[in-house]
Design a protein around this motif. Structure first.
Motif, PDB file in Angstrom:
ATOM      1  N   GLN A 117     -32.676   7.444 -18.068  1.00 30.11           N
ATOM      2  CA  GLN A 117     -31.770   6.342 -18.386  1.00 30.11           C
ATOM      3  C   GLN A 117     -30.724   6.166 -17.281  1.00 30.11           C
ATOM      4  OE1 GLN A 117     -30.517   6.308 -22.484  1.00 30.11           O
ATOM      5  NE2 GLN A 117     -28.699   5.079 -22.079  1.00 30.11           N
TER       6      GLN A 117
ATOM      7  N   ALA B 161     -30.404   2.728 -14.742  1.00 25.21           N
ATOM      8  CA  ALA B 161     -29.147   1.986 -14.682  1.00 25.21           C
ATOM      9  C   ALA B 161     -28.662   1.886 -13.236  1.00 25.21           C
ATOM     10  CB  ALA B 161     -28.095   2.666 -15.558  1.00 25.21           C
TER      11      ALA B 161
ATOM     12  N   MET C   8     -28.293  -1.480 -10.812  1.00 25.47           N
ATOM     13  CA  MET C   8     -27.016  -1.850 -10.175  1.00 25.47           C
ATOM     14  C   MET C   8     -27.218  -2.134  -8.692  1.00 25.47           C
ATOM     15  SD  MET C   8     -24.325   0.969 -11.552  1.00 25.47           S
ATOM     16  CE  MET C   8     -24.032   1.178 -13.316  1.00 25.47           C
TER      17      MET C   8
ATOM     18  N   HIS D 251     -35.968   2.087 -26.510  1.00 26.53           N
ATOM     19  CA  HIS D 251     -36.114   1.123 -27.596  1.00 26.53           C
ATOM     20  C   HIS D 251     -36.346  -0.301 -27.082  1.00 26.53           C
ATOM     21  CE1 HIS D 251     -31.818   0.675 -26.666  1.00 26.53           C
ATOM     22  NE2 HIS D 251     -31.944  -0.538 -27.131  1.00 26.53           N
ATOM     23  N   GLN D 252     -36.289  -0.485 -25.756  1.00 30.77           N
ATOM     24  CA  GLN D 252     -36.437  -1.835 -25.217  1.00 30.77           C
ATOM     25  C   GLN D 252     -37.802  -2.054 -24.557  1.00 30.77           C
ATOM     26  OE1 GLN D 252     -33.064  -1.282 -22.648  1.00 30.77           O
ATOM     27  NE2 GLN D 252     -31.687  -2.419 -23.986  1.00 30.77           N
TER      28      GLN D 252
ATOM     29  N   ARG E 174     -23.765  -4.625 -17.640  1.00 30.99           N
ATOM     30  CA  ARG E 174     -24.830  -4.204 -18.562  1.00 30.99           C
ATOM     31  C   ARG E 174     -25.365  -2.826 -18.171  1.00 30.99           C
ATOM     32  NH1 ARG E 174     -30.506  -4.092 -18.721  1.00 30.99           N
ATOM     33  NH2 ARG E 174     -31.378  -4.473 -20.786  1.00 30.99           N
ATOM     34  N   GLU E 175     -25.625  -2.641 -16.889  1.00 31.17           N
ATOM     35  CA  GLU E 175     -26.195  -1.383 -16.426  1.00 31.17           C
ATOM     36  C   GLU E 175     -25.175  -0.249 -16.488  1.00 31.17           C
ATOM     37  OE1 GLU E 175     -29.236  -1.381 -16.254  1.00 31.17           O
ATOM     38  OE2 GLU E 175     -29.685  -3.511 -15.990  1.00 31.17           O
ATOM     39  N   TYR E 176     -23.906  -0.612 -16.295  1.00 33.04           N
ATOM     40  CA  TYR E 176     -22.831   0.369 -16.421  1.00 33.04           C
ATOM     41  C   TYR E 176     -22.860   0.994 -17.821  1.00 33.04           C
ATOM     42  CZ  TYR E 176     -18.029   2.209 -16.217  1.00 33.04           C
ATOM     43  OH  TYR E 176     -16.922   3.012 -16.241  1.00 33.04           O
TER      44      TYR E 176
ATOM     45  N   VAL F  49     -25.466   1.128 -19.851  1.00 37.29           N
ATOM     46  CA  VAL F  49     -26.682   1.940 -19.975  1.00 37.29           C
ATOM     47  C   VAL F  49     -26.409   3.332 -19.399  1.00 37.29           C
ATOM     48  CG1 VAL F  49     -29.087   2.212 -19.214  1.00 37.29           C
ATOM     49  CG2 VAL F  49     -28.241  -0.056 -19.878  1.00 37.29           C
ATOM     50  N   LEU F  50     -25.686   3.333 -18.284  1.00 37.78           N
ATOM     51  CA  LEU F  50     -25.394   4.581 -17.579  1.00 37.78           C
ATOM     52  C   LEU F  50     -24.424   5.475 -18.356  1.00 37.78           C
ATOM     53  CD1 LEU F  50     -25.636   6.145 -14.775  1.00 37.78           C
ATOM     54  CD2 LEU F  50     -23.513   4.997 -14.174  1.00 37.78           C
TER      55      LEU F  50
ATOM     56  N   SER G 265     -23.253   5.460 -21.338  1.00 38.70           N
ATOM     57  CA  SER G 265     -23.542   5.829 -22.732  1.00 38.70           C
ATOM     58  C   SER G 265     -24.400   7.093 -22.828  1.00 38.70           C
ATOM     59  CB  SER G 265     -24.242   4.673 -23.452  1.00 38.70           C
ATOM     60  OG  SER G 265     -25.467   4.376 -22.812  1.00 38.70           O
TER      61      SER G 265
ATOM     62  N   ILE H 190     -27.902   7.334 -32.047  1.00 35.24           N
ATOM     63  CA  ILE H 190     -27.380   6.711 -30.829  1.00 35.24           C
ATOM     64  C   ILE H 190     -27.430   5.194 -30.979  1.00 35.24           C
ATOM     65  CG2 ILE H 190     -27.941   8.662 -29.331  1.00 35.24           C
ATOM     66  CD1 ILE H 190     -30.397   6.954 -28.425  1.00 35.24           C
TER      67      ILE H 190
ATOM     68  N   HIS I 105     -29.039   2.317 -30.646  1.00 40.00           N
ATOM     69  CA  HIS I 105     -29.924   1.436 -31.399  1.00 40.00           C
ATOM     70  C   HIS I 105     -30.210   1.945 -32.804  1.00 40.00           C
ATOM     71  CE1 HIS I 105     -32.851   4.369 -29.830  1.00 40.00           C
ATOM     72  NE2 HIS I 105     -33.572   4.060 -30.871  1.00 40.00           N
TER      73      HIS I 105
ATOM     74  N   ILE J  43     -24.473  -1.624 -29.979  1.00 40.15           N
ATOM     75  CA  ILE J  43     -25.619  -2.376 -29.507  1.00 40.15           C
ATOM     76  C   ILE J  43     -25.372  -3.854 -29.760  1.00 40.15           C
ATOM     77  CG2 ILE J  43     -27.030  -2.309 -31.619  1.00 40.15           C
ATOM     78  CD1 ILE J  43     -29.225  -1.276 -29.389  1.00 40.15           C
TER      79      ILE J  43
ATOM     80  N   ASP K  34     -29.027  -8.588 -28.975  1.00 40.37           N
ATOM     81  CA  ASP K  34     -30.336  -8.514 -28.298  1.00 40.37           C
ATOM     82  C   ASP K  34     -30.687  -7.099 -27.864  1.00 40.37           C
ATOM     83  OD1 ASP K  34     -28.267  -8.771 -26.620  1.00 40.37           O
ATOM     84  OD2 ASP K  34     -29.137 -10.315 -25.338  1.00 40.37           O
ATOM     85  N   MET K  35     -30.134  -6.124 -28.581  1.00 42.85           N
ATOM     86  CA  MET K  35     -30.500  -4.710 -28.455  1.00 42.85           C
ATOM     87  C   MET K  35     -30.146  -4.092 -27.106  1.00 42.85           C
ATOM     88  SD  MET K  35     -31.495  -3.962 -31.411  1.00 42.85           S
ATOM     89  CE  MET K  35     -32.569  -2.532 -31.599  1.00 42.85           C
ATOM     90  N   ASP K  36     -29.164  -4.651 -26.417  1.00 44.15           N
ATOM     91  CA  ASP K  36     -28.642  -4.013 -25.215  1.00 44.15           C
ATOM     92  C   ASP K  36     -27.542  -3.026 -25.624  1.00 44.15           C
ATOM     93  OD1 ASP K  36     -30.241  -5.229 -23.367  1.00 44.15           O
ATOM     94  OD2 ASP K  36     -28.829  -6.850 -22.912  1.00 44.15           O
ATOM     95  N   ILE K  37     -27.472  -1.912 -24.891  1.00 44.19           N
ATOM     96  CA  ILE K  37     -26.397  -0.951 -25.141  1.00 44.19           C
ATOM     97  C   ILE K  37     -25.076  -1.546 -24.674  1.00 44.19           C
ATOM     98  CG2 ILE K  37     -25.457   1.313 -24.545  1.00 44.19           C
ATOM     99  CD1 ILE K  37     -28.273   2.332 -24.195  1.00 44.19           C
TER     100      ILE K  37
END
Lengths: 413, 413
Positions: free
Chosen positions: A75, A79, A83, A98-99, B64-66, B68-69, B71, B96, B98, B139, B142-145
């Motif tokens: 993960q 990410a 970036m 989950h995606q 968005r990627e931040y 993901v990272l 979390s 977690i 989702h 979440i 649209d299921m993004d963290i």
């Protein structure tokens, strides 16, 4: 325009600097007009760090929680690469458990893939984005994170390539491709341009750990061409593909070795029906994989049996065999861990008979004693004393002229 | 039998050894017959490590990627604690992004909670499991963290407590509770048994960073009692709760200070309508938060204006103000970063008038000059020279007799 899956292993994403180099490669492939799905492993060392935390937390870490823990490694990678790609002006989007739509059974730490739902990934691709998918992880039907077993990122790459109908699956690693043998032992080992799935399977399971065996099986099943190549160079790698006509003329593609086996022998075993199952049944129940088995012809109602197992299982297996030996009335149990398995692998062997004798000849000329032999359609393996490993590899590589572009053939006798 | 949410911060889960201590506490609370939801932060240092990776990857990491990272930090914590609990024979289950049902908007890195669907968590609780939920993350639809902003695990804890109708939300941290003032400055600072939500909000936003402001607002809105207490002791902490009758008799609950502000003054500003908006409009647009504002009465069509901002915004704000000052024809711009804000906070102030004068008297007696004053219903703040910070805190703590159990009162004049 093609759809290409590019998988990068742990050493390829070990640092941000290396990720930048990957990103440049992805950019270039993208700019050539291809759709790209990138699959990443965890940064080198990260999975080990997480596993050591798990071991500190518990002697037998709960499998579900283990997967929650170790899946963070990939993960982090996806990410960071996303970036970097966005920073370079390439639209990119990370996909995690989950995606991704990679559904598995619930066998945590060694999950099997059940189905891949590619809707979300396809959506991102059709929006022009590079998909950056976390390798090694999937999700169970009740939305728990699962993992595919160590090295599972190769399998993720091939599974996504299959589900998406990709034109090519590239596996980027720290070697240039698949070699005729280990270049560290044999400096004139040659990189193969092509190799069949079956040959690759024999090579991989024999210790040339370039591709995870499971990923090759999957690629074979769905005929996905897999290119193994180096992250750190622009050279072409080795294409793992369907067996072609041109491959049949090559009898031997490579020489492999494996020093990770041990040998156990039982002497004077009463030769009665059911003996083998009383010996190997308990080993199978204990999940100990027996590789080669040899049973000599019977003399006066007694026989000798010898088999090999991996060194990891040796102690446990020896304890079990000593117990079984008493039960079945064998005279003695002998063990040897100083052995090596040397194999020659090649699709062309199927239709040519001279390979085995050439192999034995070459070993005999150097005075290397063959302790056990086993053969399959495209492979001949010999167990020898481990001190001869390097010598045997070099001798066989030379005997089959594997250093030459048109080597690997045997003149009919 | 009660439902208790227990939140543990980064220092409380900094090592596996500390996690074991937490697990023992959770076990005990569980064995007393309670249902428990544990909310965890990332292991101390882990979030910083991840953020520095992000900064290495990009100057402006994609939001968005931040998420993901970063979390992954909490994901690691919940997996490890669940392993440890299961090892102790307590059924536990990590949750977690989702899986938690904590839905937010899509404002990555500072997401707002939209709804909490507790079905899965309730299911686990009714199966007798301890729920171990990852703090800080949610979440999107649209299921993004997403993440809730730094310190967001407090908010996660209160949000879950609210949605589950918990009886108590315990916030475990590295201090014993909320004190009348900073014990490092004032050794006879006293731990408060109780404090109202409003007082806690004033204390938190003024620099007593025990609880994230947003979590207190949420707790206030849904009247969730929050107990702040230490992971490392068995002592009772401070209960943050609805204002009770008993609280009104206490005029001052605490003295706080904040050295993180800077002051900017404009001299001889032409006193015309619209001047303030021309000055503060650009600051607001640049997301610079202005705290105190003072405008003196006008002399011959000119006035002076002074305001404070946080030190982080100082340079940027000064540049903007200098430009505005030229536009509106102010004579000069003066700046001062050596200031401190000292405040007294207390619910009882609402109905008593003597607090301000007592505060000014106490400061004056020590020759501490008050540069600016601002007041709210339950708070009086003074800007002073920063070199007097500690002295002012001690003087006010003593003046309001906050070291005494029944202190904080003011005799009517």
């Amino acid at each position: 325009m093609a759809l290409i899956v590019q998988k990068f292993g742990g050493t390829s994403v070990a640092t941000i600097e290396r990720m930048r180099r990957i990103a440049q490669r992805v950019c270039r492939t993208k700019k050539e007009g291809n759709d790209i799905v990138v699959v990443l492993s965890a940064m080198a060392g990260e999975t080990d760090r997480l596993i050591s935390l798990a071991k500190e937390a518990s002697d037998m870490p709960d499998a579900r929680e283990y997967d929650v823990l170790v899946s963070t490694g990939e993960q982090v990678s996806v990410a960071l690469l996303s970036m970097i790609l966005k920073d370079m002006g390439v639209e990119a989007r990370s996909f995690i458990s989950h995606q991704m739509g990679l559904f598995t059974d619930s066998s945590h730490t060694r999950a099997r893939i059940m189905k891949v739902e590619t809707g979300k990934i396809k959506g991102a691709l059709s929006n022009g984005a590079v998909v950056v998918a976390a390798g090694f992880q999937g999700i169970s039907s009740d939305m728990d994170i699962t993992t595919l077993g160590r090295g599972g990122s190769d399998t993720t790459a091939v599974a996504l390539a299959t589900a998406l109908g990709a034109d090519l699956c590239e596996i980027y690693t720290d070697v240039e491709g698949v070699y005729t043998t280990d270049p560290n032992i044999c400096p004139d080992a040659r990189k193969l341009k092509k190799i069949s799935y079956d040959e690759m399977l024999e090579m991989a399971s024999l210790g040339s750990k370039v591709l995870q065996t499971r990923s090759v099986e999957l690629a074979k099943k769905y005929s996905i061409p897999v290119m193994v190549r180096s992250t750190f160079s622009e050279n072409n790698g080795t294409l793992v593909t369907k067996e072609g006509k041109d491959m049949e003329s090559v009898m031997v593609s490579g020489v492999t070795y494996d020093r990770n086996e041990a040998k156990i022998s039982l002497t004077r075993v009463p030769d009665r029906p059911g003996i083998a199952s009383r010996l190997f049944g308990p080993l199978a129940e204990a999940n100990i994989n027996v590789d080669m088995i040899i049973q000599n012809i019977s003399h006066e109602g007694y026989t000798d049996m010898t088999f090999t197992i991996s060194k990891e299982d040796f102690k446990k297996a020896l304890d079990m065999v000593e117990e079984s030996a008493r039960d079945i009335g064998a005279e003695d149990v002998l063990a040897d861990t100083d052995i090596a398995k040397i194999s020659v692998v090649g699709t062309g062997m199927r239709s040519h008979s001279g390979v085995a004798s050439k192999m034995f000849d070459a070993l005999a000329k150097e005075g290397i004693n063959v302790i056990m032999i086993s053969t399959s359609e495209i492979k001949i393996s010999c167990i020898i004393d481990s001190k001869y490993t390097e010598l045997a590899v070099r001798v066989l590589h030379e005997a089959f002229e594997l250093n030459k572009e048109n080597g690997g053939t045997v003149k009919e006798p």
